[in-house]
Design a protein around this motif. Structure first.
Motif, PDB file in Angstrom:
ATOM      1  N   LYS A 265       0.676  -1.357  -0.292  1.00  0.00           N
ATOM      2  CA  LYS A 265      -0.420  -0.215  -0.208  1.00  0.00           C
ATOM      3  C   LYS A 265       1.174   1.527  -0.087  1.00  0.00           C
ATOM      4  CE  LYS A 265      -3.621  -2.540   0.821  1.00  0.00           C
ATOM      5  NZ  LYS A 265      -2.644  -4.207   0.255  1.00  0.00           N
ATOM      6  N   GLU A 266       1.290   1.443  -1.369  1.00  0.00           N
ATOM      7  CA  GLU A 266       2.384   3.124  -1.106  1.00  0.00           C
ATOM      8  C   GLU A 266       2.298   4.062  -1.025  1.00  0.00           C
ATOM      9  OE1 GLU A 266       2.440   0.911  -5.491  1.00  0.00           O
ATOM     10  OE2 GLU A 266       1.408   0.525  -3.693  1.00  0.00           O
ATOM     11  N   ASP A 267       0.151   4.156  -0.634  1.00  0.00           N
ATOM     12  CA  ASP A 267      -0.002   5.515   0.070  1.00  0.00           C
ATOM     13  C   ASP A 267       0.473   5.310   1.441  1.00  0.00           C
ATOM     14  OD1 ASP A 267      -1.963   3.620   0.917  1.00  0.00           O
ATOM     15  OD2 ASP A 267      -3.524   4.962   0.566  1.00  0.00           O
ATOM     16  N   THR A 268       0.319   4.630   2.642  1.00  0.00           N
ATOM     17  CA  THR A 268       1.538   4.373   3.574  1.00  0.00           C
ATOM     18  C   THR A 268       2.736   5.475   3.847  1.00  0.00           C
ATOM     19  OG1 THR A 268       2.272   2.315   4.020  1.00  0.00           O
ATOM     20  CG2 THR A 268      -0.609   2.709   4.190  1.00  0.00           C
ATOM     21  N   ARG A 269       3.476   5.386   2.595  1.00  0.00           N
ATOM     22  CA  ARG A 269       5.109   5.735   2.299  1.00  0.00           C
ATOM     23  C   ARG A 269       5.673   4.917   3.733  1.00  0.00           C
ATOM     24  NH1 ARG A 269       4.849   7.872  -1.213  1.00  0.00           N
ATOM     25  NH2 ARG A 269       7.109   8.526  -0.719  1.00  0.00           N
ATOM     26  N   PHE A 270       5.724   3.818   3.521  1.00  0.00           N
ATOM     27  CA  PHE A 270       6.123   2.826   3.824  1.00  0.00           C
ATOM     28  C   PHE A 270       7.573   2.736   2.673  1.00  0.00           C
ATOM     29  CE2 PHE A 270       4.834   0.021   0.645  1.00  0.00           C
ATOM     30  CZ  PHE A 270       5.429  -0.479  -0.162  1.00  0.00           C
ATOM     31  N   ILE A 271       8.610   2.499   3.277  1.00  0.00           N
ATOM     32  CA  ILE A 271      10.256   2.163   3.051  1.00  0.00           C
ATOM     33  C   ILE A 271      10.506   1.672   1.960  1.00  0.00           C
ATOM     34  CG2 ILE A 271      12.812   1.447   3.247  1.00  0.00           C
ATOM     35  CD1 ILE A 271      12.274   2.054   6.188  1.00  0.00           C
ATOM     36  N   GLY A 272      10.427   1.767   0.882  1.00  0.00           N
ATOM     37  CA  GLY A 272      10.588   1.574  -0.401  1.00  0.00           C
ATOM     38  C   GLY A 272       9.209   1.755  -1.503  1.00  0.00           C
ATOM     39  N   SER A 273       8.376   2.598  -0.855  1.00  0.00           N
ATOM     40  CA  SER A 273       7.294   2.724  -1.611  1.00  0.00           C
ATOM     41  C   SER A 273       7.116   3.358  -2.982  1.00  0.00           C
ATOM     42  CB  SER A 273       6.137   2.861  -0.461  1.00  0.00           C
ATOM     43  OG  SER A 273       6.608   4.612  -0.160  1.00  0.00           O
ATOM     44  N   ASP A 274       7.978   4.213  -3.034  1.00  0.00           N
ATOM     45  CA  ASP A 274       8.463   5.223  -4.539  1.00  0.00           C
ATOM     46  C   ASP A 274       8.686   4.238  -4.930  1.00  0.00           C
ATOM     47  OD1 ASP A 274       7.416   6.922  -3.360  1.00  0.00           O
ATOM     48  OD2 ASP A 274       9.320   8.283  -2.628  1.00  0.00           O
ATOM     49  N   ALA A 275       9.746   3.260  -4.799  1.00  0.00           N
ATOM     50  CA  ALA A 275      10.271   2.736  -6.586  1.00  0.00           C
ATOM     51  C   ALA A 275       9.233   1.538  -6.362  1.00  0.00           C
ATOM     52  CB  ALA A 275      11.676   1.747  -5.928  1.00  0.00           C
ATOM     53  N   VAL A 276       8.593   0.558  -5.462  1.00  0.00           N
ATOM     54  CA  VAL A 276       7.680   0.275  -5.585  1.00  0.00           C
ATOM     55  C   VAL A 276       5.913   0.108  -6.289  1.00  0.00           C
ATOM     56  CG1 VAL A 276       5.428  -1.846  -4.312  1.00  0.00           C
ATOM     57  CG2 VAL A 276       8.121  -1.261  -3.630  1.00  0.00           C
ATOM     58  N   ARG A 282       4.819   1.318 -13.897  1.00  0.00           N
ATOM     59  CA  ARG A 282       5.163   1.346 -15.668  1.00  0.00           C
ATOM     60  C   ARG A 282       5.604  -0.340 -16.195  1.00  0.00           C
ATOM     61  NH1 ARG A 282      10.339   2.016 -12.860  1.00  0.00           N
ATOM     62  NH2 ARG A 282      11.943  -0.134 -13.034  1.00  0.00           N
ATOM     63  N   GLY A 283       4.735  -1.203 -15.178  1.00  0.00           N
ATOM     64  CA  GLY A 283       4.616  -2.974 -15.212  1.00  0.00           C
ATOM     65  C   GLY A 283       6.538  -3.227 -15.136  1.00  0.00           C
ATOM     66  N   PRO A 284       5.977  -4.873 -14.958  1.00  0.00           N
ATOM     67  CA  PRO A 284       8.003  -5.469 -13.998  1.00  0.00           C
ATOM     68  C   PRO A 284       8.240  -6.257 -15.243  1.00  0.00           C
ATOM     69  CG  PRO A 284       5.716  -6.319 -13.186  1.00  0.00           C
ATOM     70  CD  PRO A 284       5.593  -5.246 -13.620  1.00  0.00           C
ATOM     71  N   ALA A 285       9.715  -6.277 -15.785  1.00  0.00           N
ATOM     72  CA  ALA A 285      10.174  -6.890 -16.924  1.00  0.00           C
ATOM     73  C   ALA A 285      10.265  -7.611 -16.534  1.00  0.00           C
ATOM     74  CB  ALA A 285      11.355  -6.747 -16.863  1.00  0.00           C
ATOM     75  N   GLU A 286       9.854  -8.735 -15.685  1.00  0.00           N
ATOM     76  CA  GLU A 286       9.751 -10.241 -15.450  1.00  0.00           C
ATOM     77  C   GLU A 286       8.569 -10.252 -14.181  1.00  0.00           C
ATOM     78  OE1 GLU A 286      13.838 -12.588 -16.230  1.00  0.00           O
ATOM     79  OE2 GLU A 286      13.510 -11.861 -14.353  1.00  0.00           O
ATOM     80  N   ARG A 287       7.791 -11.825 -14.257  1.00  0.00           N
ATOM     81  CA  ARG A 287       6.949 -11.994 -13.630  1.00  0.00           C
ATOM     82  C   ARG A 287       7.498 -13.246 -12.696  1.00  0.00           C
ATOM     83  NH1 ARG A 287       2.766  -8.229 -12.675  1.00  0.00           N
ATOM     84  NH2 ARG A 287       2.339  -6.451 -14.923  1.00  0.00           N
ATOM     85  N   LEU A 288       6.954 -13.327 -12.029  1.00  0.00           N
ATOM     86  CA  LEU A 288       6.749 -15.326 -10.848  1.00  0.00           C
ATOM     87  C   LEU A 288       5.911 -15.917 -11.690  1.00  0.00           C
ATOM     88  CD1 LEU A 288       8.356 -16.332  -8.869  1.00  0.00           C
ATOM     89  CD2 LEU A 288       7.230 -16.059  -7.620  1.00  0.00           C
ATOM     90  N   VAL A 289       6.067 -17.019 -12.242  1.00  0.00           N
ATOM     91  CA  VAL A 289       4.811 -17.900 -12.544  1.00  0.00           C
ATOM     92  C   VAL A 289       4.519 -18.623 -12.195  1.00  0.00           C
ATOM     93  CG1 VAL A 289       4.457 -16.284 -15.038  1.00  0.00           C
ATOM     94  CG2 VAL A 289       5.975 -17.947 -14.898  1.00  0.00           C
ATOM     95  N   ALA A 290       3.325 -19.806 -12.001  1.00  0.00           N
ATOM     96  CA  ALA A 290       3.615 -21.104 -11.549  1.00  0.00           C
ATOM     97  C   ALA A 290       3.364 -22.092 -12.979  1.00  0.00           C
ATOM     98  CB  ALA A 290       2.446 -21.138 -10.498  1.00  0.00           C
ATOM     99  N   PHE A 291       4.324 -23.068 -12.937  1.00  0.00           N
ATOM    100  CA  PHE A 291       4.389 -24.102 -14.217  1.00  0.00           C
ATOM    101  C   PHE A 291       4.150 -25.319 -13.502  1.00  0.00           C
ATOM    102  CE2 PHE A 291       9.160 -23.502 -12.690  1.00  0.00           C
ATOM    103  CZ  PHE A 291       9.161 -24.817 -12.680  1.00  0.00           C
TER     104      PHE A 291
END
Length: 363
Positions: A265-276, A282-291
């Motif tokens: 919840k970026e609006d809580t301003r947790f450490i790392g919220s801007d980067a997250v 922009r959307g992540p370059a990779e995603r974790l998938v199940a296979f």
């Protein structure tokens, strides 16, 4: 040659119980822990006992950090990715701990055990680092206390369709519901009963004084719970696609890539919220998938995916009867039904991207 002896592994209060049950003990994050009881075939039996009835795990290697005082909420809101203000007294919440760059330091459960008192459970390998992180940021606030409770608690996880029935039989009052926590007396011992788990089954996790752990273990086993080790814990969590820190989560990845944006919840301003928030936008370059492997073979962590990507967790699913796993792959390929080729020790294994969880009760 050095004469320095290797550091002695830590042992939980249930070490003698594990020896007595024929456990194979291994080094896990500096602790001597049971991977299974009996021979390797026992892992599947332990897994199926949890799916079909009840298993009991010693998870006393997990760490606990208590945060208390008028500024406890402010500290946790700064540290944890979720909205801690939404945890009611007696509630529980999952979150991640991030660096400023959005890299994940740990994934955690936090229990609000009183109005201004919280207990956060850490992963064993990260406990010392997490505690230092908590203390460093607590120093910026006027009225908050951070206490290391790892030596005060033993932790038992009782999981499976019959878990609540077994534990309820030795409780002085009704057990807390899912995602809540309450103090109870179990077989005469004071216990913090948590309605959480890591198997995809219902059940509870029990925090008790270390001296009470053997008696509780014996009573729950006597009533039908099967001792289960870290091997079954891993196959169970992977069937339902729960993350394992160090495999599926790390400082090199953001929670958005890992599919954990729901607990950020970026609006809580947790450490790392801007980067997250930037990765989310922009959307992540990779995603974790199940296979699931289409055919024979089992992929393991570190196996490369043809065309980009890497397996982070892999095993043979006792319930599905096939190789399963999690992998980071390019986001454009992270679509259910897409086919993957995985290099498993020089042999190419065909796999299919599947919806999460891979195992569903009754399917």
């Amino acid at each position: 040659m050095s004469s320095t002896a290797p550091p002695r592994l830590r042992r939980t209060a249930l070490y003698e119980r594990h020896l007595g049950a024929g456990a194979k003990l291994v080094d896990f994050a500096g602790w001597e822990m049971p991977v299974f009881y009996g021979g390797p075939a026992a892992l599947r039996e332990e897994h199926m006992a949890v799916r079909g009835a009840c298993g009991i795990f010693d998870v006393s290697h997990m760490g606990e950090i208590e945060t208390s005082g008028p500024d406890a909420l402010e500290l946790l809101q700064r540290l944890l990715s979720n909205d801690v203000a939404k945890i009611a007294p007696g509630g529980a919440q999952y979150s991640v701990l991030c660096r400023e760059d959005g890299g994940v330091l740990d994934d955690l459960f936090t229990y609000r055990v009183d109005v201004d008192r919280y207990l956060t459970v850490t992963n064993a390998a990260n406990h010392v680092r997490d505690l230092a992180w908590f203390n460093a940021h607590a120093a910026e606030l006027a009225d908050v206390q951070v206490s290391d409770r790892i030596d005060d608690w033993a932790m038992l996880a009782v999981q499976g369709p019959l878990a609540r029935e077994i534990v309820q039989a030795i409780s002085d009052s009704p057990l807390p519901a899912r995602m809540t926590v309450a103090s109870r007396r179990l077989a005469g011992a004071a216990v913090l009963v948590c309605g959480t788990g890591y198997t995809g089954e219902d059940g509870v996790e029990l925090l008790c004084a270390t001296e009470d752990a053997p008696r509780l273990w014996d009573e729950i086993v006597r009533r039908g719970a099967a001792p289960a080790g870290l091997g079954a814990r891993d196959t169970l969590r992977l069937e339902v696609c729960f993350h394992l820190y160090g495999n599926d989560l790390s400082v090199e990845r953001s929670p958005i890539e890992a599919g954990l944006g729901w607990c950020c919840k970026e609006d809580t301003r947790f450490i790392g919220s801007d980067a997250v928030g930037a990765v989310r936008a922009r959307g992540p370059a990779e995603r974790l998938v199940a296979f699931a492997i289409d055919g024979p073979g089992i992929a393991r962590a570190g196996n490369q995916v043809l065309g980009g990507g890497e397996v982070t967790s892999g095993t043979l699913s006792p319930c599905l009867g096939t190789g399963i796993g999690l992998a980071y792959i390019p986001a454009e390929r992270a679509v259910t039904g897409n086919h993957l080729e995985i290099d498993v020790r020089g042999k190419m294994r065909r796999a299919v991207v599947e919806d999460k969880p891979l195992y569903r009760k009754g399917s």
